[in-house]
Scaffold this motif. Structure first.
Motif, short mmCIF file in Angstrom:
data_model
loop_
_atom_site.label_atom_id
_atom_site.label_comp_id
_atom_site.label_asym_id
_atom_site.label_seq_id
_atom_site.Cartn_x
_atom_site.Cartn_y
_atom_site.Cartn_z
N LEU A 94 0.83 -1.21 0.00
CA LEU A 94 0.00 0.00 0.00
C LEU A 94 0.87 1.26 0.00
CD1 LEU A 94 -2.74 -1.08 2.57
CD2 LEU A 94 -3.01 -0.86 0.09
N GLU A 95 1.91 1.26 0.80
CA GLU A 95 2.79 2.42 0.92
C GLU A 95 3.42 2.79 -0.42
OE1 GLU A 95 4.51 5.65 2.64
OE2 GLU A 95 3.10 4.28 3.64
N PHE A 96 3.61 1.80 -1.28
CA PHE A 96 4.15 2.02 -2.61
C PHE A 96 3.37 3.10 -3.36
CE2 PHE A 96 4.07 0.98 -7.16
CZ PHE A 96 5.43 0.90 -7.47
N THR A 101 -0.62 8.43 -5.26
CA THR A 101 -2.00 8.89 -5.03
C THR A 101 -2.04 10.34 -4.56
OG1 THR A 101 -1.92 7.94 -2.80
CG2 THR A 101 -2.88 6.58 -4.54
N GLU A 102 -1.01 10.79 -3.86
CA GLU A 102 -1.03 12.16 -3.33
C GLU A 102 -0.60 13.20 -4.36
OE1 GLU A 102 1.35 12.13 0.18
OE2 GLU A 102 -0.16 11.07 1.40
N TYR A 103 0.30 12.80 -5.28
CA TYR A 103 0.88 13.81 -6.18
C TYR A 103 0.77 13.49 -7.67
CZ TYR A 103 3.10 14.89 -1.71
OH TYR A 103 3.32 15.17 -0.39
N ALA A 104 0.48 12.23 -8.01
CA ALA A 104 0.52 11.86 -9.44
C ALA A 104 -0.84 11.50 -10.01
CB ALA A 104 1.49 10.70 -9.63
N GLY A 105 -1.91 11.70 -9.24
CA GLY A 105 -3.24 11.49 -9.77
C GLY A 105 -3.73 10.05 -9.79
N TYR A 106 -2.98 9.15 -9.18
CA TYR A 106 -3.43 7.76 -9.09
C TYR A 106 -4.53 7.65 -8.03
CZ TYR A 106 0.58 5.93 -11.79
OH TYR A 106 1.49 5.63 -12.77
N GLU A 107 -5.36 6.61 -8.16
CA GLU A 107 -6.38 6.36 -7.14
C GLU A 107 -6.49 4.86 -6.90
OE1 GLU A 107 -11.09 7.16 -6.11
OE2 GLU A 107 -10.19 8.09 -7.89
N PHE A 120 -0.62 -10.91 -1.57
CA PHE A 120 -1.41 -9.71 -1.36
C PHE A 120 -1.07 -8.70 -2.45
CE2 PHE A 120 1.81 -10.56 1.83
CZ PHE A 120 2.74 -9.54 1.67
N TRP A 121 -2.01 -7.80 -2.71
CA TRP A 121 -1.88 -6.90 -3.84
C TRP A 121 -2.62 -5.59 -3.60
CZ3 TRP A 121 -6.28 -9.58 -3.39
CH2 TRP A 121 -7.45 -8.96 -3.82
N ALA A 122 -2.33 -4.61 -4.47
CA ALA A 122 -3.12 -3.39 -4.56
C ALA A 122 -3.15 -2.98 -6.03
CB ALA A 122 -2.55 -2.28 -3.70
N LEU A 123 -4.27 -2.43 -6.46
CA LEU A 123 -4.47 -2.02 -7.85
C LEU A 123 -4.95 -0.58 -7.85
CD1 LEU A 123 -4.75 -2.99 -10.91
CD2 LEU A 123 -7.17 -3.36 -10.36
N ALA A 124 -4.27 0.27 -8.63
CA ALA A 124 -4.63 1.69 -8.68
C ALA A 124 -4.87 2.14 -10.12
CB ALA A 124 -3.53 2.55 -8.06
N ARG A 125 -5.86 3.00 -10.28
CA ARG A 125 -6.12 3.61 -11.58
C ARG A 125 -5.12 4.73 -11.80
NH1 ARG A 125 -11.17 4.03 -10.87
NH2 ARG A 125 -11.27 6.19 -10.20
N THR A 126 -4.50 4.76 -12.96
CA THR A 126 -3.44 5.74 -13.22
C THR A 126 -3.96 7.08 -13.72
OG1 THR A 126 -3.14 5.08 -15.55
CG2 THR A 126 -1.88 3.84 -13.87
N GLY A 127 -5.19 7.11 -14.22
CA GLY A 127 -5.71 8.33 -14.83
C GLY A 127 -5.59 8.33 -16.34
N GLN A 128 -4.84 7.37 -16.88
CA GLN A 128 -4.73 7.26 -18.34
C GLN A 128 -5.97 6.56 -18.88
OE1 GLN A 128 -1.06 5.06 -17.89
NE2 GLN A 128 0.01 6.55 -19.16
N ALA A 129 -6.39 6.96 -20.07
CA ALA A 129 -7.53 6.32 -20.72
C ALA A 129 -7.48 6.59 -22.21
CB ALA A 129 -8.85 6.81 -20.14
N SER A 130 -7.97 5.63 -22.97
CA SER A 130 -8.08 5.79 -24.42
C SER A 130 -9.46 5.31 -24.85
CB SER A 130 -7.00 4.98 -25.15
OG SER A 130 -5.71 5.48 -24.87
N VAL A 131 -9.95 5.86 -25.96
CA VAL A 131 -11.27 5.51 -26.45
C VAL A 131 -11.14 4.95 -27.87
CG1 VAL A 131 -13.61 6.31 -26.94
CG2 VAL A 131 -12.29 7.36 -25.07
N VAL A 138 -10.89 2.25 -22.61
CA VAL A 138 -9.89 1.40 -21.98
C VAL A 138 -9.09 2.28 -21.01
CG1 VAL A 138 -7.91 -0.13 -22.30
CG2 VAL A 138 -9.74 -0.07 -24.02
N SER A 139 -9.04 1.89 -19.73
CA SER A 139 -8.36 2.69 -18.71
C SER A 139 -7.07 2.01 -18.26
CB SER A 139 -9.28 2.88 -17.49
OG SER A 139 -10.44 3.61 -17.85
N GLY A 140 -6.13 2.85 -17.81
CA GLY A 140 -4.84 2.36 -17.35
C GLY A 140 -4.81 2.14 -15.85
N TYR A 141 -4.13 1.07 -15.43
CA TYR A 141 -4.00 0.72 -14.01
C TYR A 141 -2.57 0.29 -13.73
CZ TYR A 141 -9.06 0.76 -13.31
OH TYR A 141 -10.37 1.15 -13.21
N LEU A 142 -2.23 0.27 -12.45
CA LEU A 142 -0.95 -0.28 -12.03
C LEU A 142 -1.21 -1.27 -10.90
CD1 LEU A 142 2.13 -0.40 -12.09
CD2 LEU A 142 2.18 1.55 -10.53
N LEU A 143 -0.81 -2.51 -11.12
CA LEU A 143 -0.98 -3.58 -10.15
C LEU A 143 0.36 -3.88 -9.49
CD1 LEU A 143 -2.62 -6.04 -8.95
CD2 LEU A 143 -1.83 -7.33 -10.95
#
Length: 322
Positions: A94-96, A101-107, A120-131, A138-143
């Motif tokens: 999570l700390e990764f 999440t605080e400065y780069a727009g990930y959620e 164990f894992w965490a998955l965050a949306r990067t804010g990238q998306a294409s149509v 299609v949205s971008g994530y980081l696992l």
């Protein structure tokens, strides 16, 4: 049957497996830690054994080359590993994401524990998306995922999610997934991994250009069947000779998903296209492939045979537009 998925937290829509504790957006990592069941640590102890020989009945001995990993909360054993094994703690995962999440727009979108704490894992949306055409988003994530039983290195994987059906696919360029892998005999350095990911994440445009190419490449019935035979059954001869029930069912299912029963299969981007072929396989792996439970399917789709099958499907899809 008991779930492998011990605990999970998520934001937004209920995940396709229907499990987990729902959170509101922008929760601090400490809340995620509690709700995702990651509020414990991995402890270590030397391996000891009890001799049962007549001369030394009850004698306790140690085996210094190995250590036992166990949970700090339940004391449940997790694995026996070598002394060289570098532990990554649940909260480290999570700390990764803290600065992301605080400065780069990930959620953060999901986080959790599998196999009683062994993964164990965490998955965050990067804010990238294409149509793609027809408003196929299609949205971008980081696992980021790891294990403490040697079954998985600490792996950071840029991933895409097709919004209409929640199909997941690891970003791959030049024939291999753009993952950063840190083996457990090496110290996990989050900042070093993020620096390496800077290169990988920049491949988003290149990868989505290729996906756009897949959505524009039309296929006929013969090409579609040939693709599924290669991906699911390896060869047509293999199907004719072996006719295994699981292969036959898989082949039938992906053809149905491609032909209109799949979520998003009738969108302009997917109808009679290579993109549609690829998503029939990813939907089958993520949502329909037989498994002992939904959490076994998640484990397979992200880390096991399902992930390998999706990579194979992507490789064959790209070959059709080469």
């Amino acid at each position: 049957m008991a779930h492998q998925l011990e605990t999970m937290a998520y934001v937004g829509a209920t995940p396709w497996h229907g499990l987990g504790n729902k959170l509101t957006t922008h929760q601090p990592l400490e809340v995620w830690q509690h709700e995702a069941g990651m509020n414990w640590q991995i402890e270590e102890s030397p391996v000891r054994f009890l001799s049962d020989s007549a001369a030394h009945l009850g004698s306790i001995h140690t085996f210094p080359e190995q250590k036992v990993l166990y949970r700090s909360d339940t004391k449940a054993p997790l694995s026996v590993v070598s002394q060289r094994y570098k532990v990554v703690q649940p909260f480290d995962v999570l700390e990764f994401y803290r600065d992301l999440t605080e400065y780069a727009g990930y959620e953060l979108e999901t986080a959790g524990v599998l196999k009683g704490g062994r993964k164990f894992w965490a998955l965050a949306r990067t804010g990238q998306a294409s149509v793609l055409k027809g408003n196929d988003v299609v949205s971008g994530y980081l696992l980021l995922a790891t294990s403490c039983d040697g079954s998985l290195a600490t792996v950071a994987t840029p991933t895409t999610v097709r919004v209409v059906c929640n199909n997941t696919l690891a970003i791959a360029v030049n024939g291999s997934a753009e993952s950063i892998r840190v083996p457990h005999n090496t110290e996990f350095n989050p900042q070093a991994v993020k620096r390496q990911l800077g290169v990988s994440v920049s491949q988003w445009d290149d990868f989505m250009y290729r996906m756009k190419t897949l959505s524009e490449r039309k296929v006929n019935t013969g090409e579609a069947l040939g693709y599924f035979l290669q991906v699911i059954c390896d060869t047509e001869k293999d199907v004719a000779n072996r006719r295994e029930l699981t292969q036959h069912r898989a082949l039938q299912k992906v053809q149905e998903l491609y032909s209109g029963k799949g979520r998003g299969s009738q969108m302009e981007s997917a109808q009679h296209t290579v993109w549609g072929l690829l998503n029939a396989v990813t939907e089958y792996v993520d949502h329909d492939k037989r498994s002992r439970s939904v959490d076994h399917r998640l484990d397979s789709a992200w880390f096991g045979q399902g992930a390998s099958l999706k990579q194979k499907a992507l490789d064959h899809a790209l070959a059709l537009v080469a």
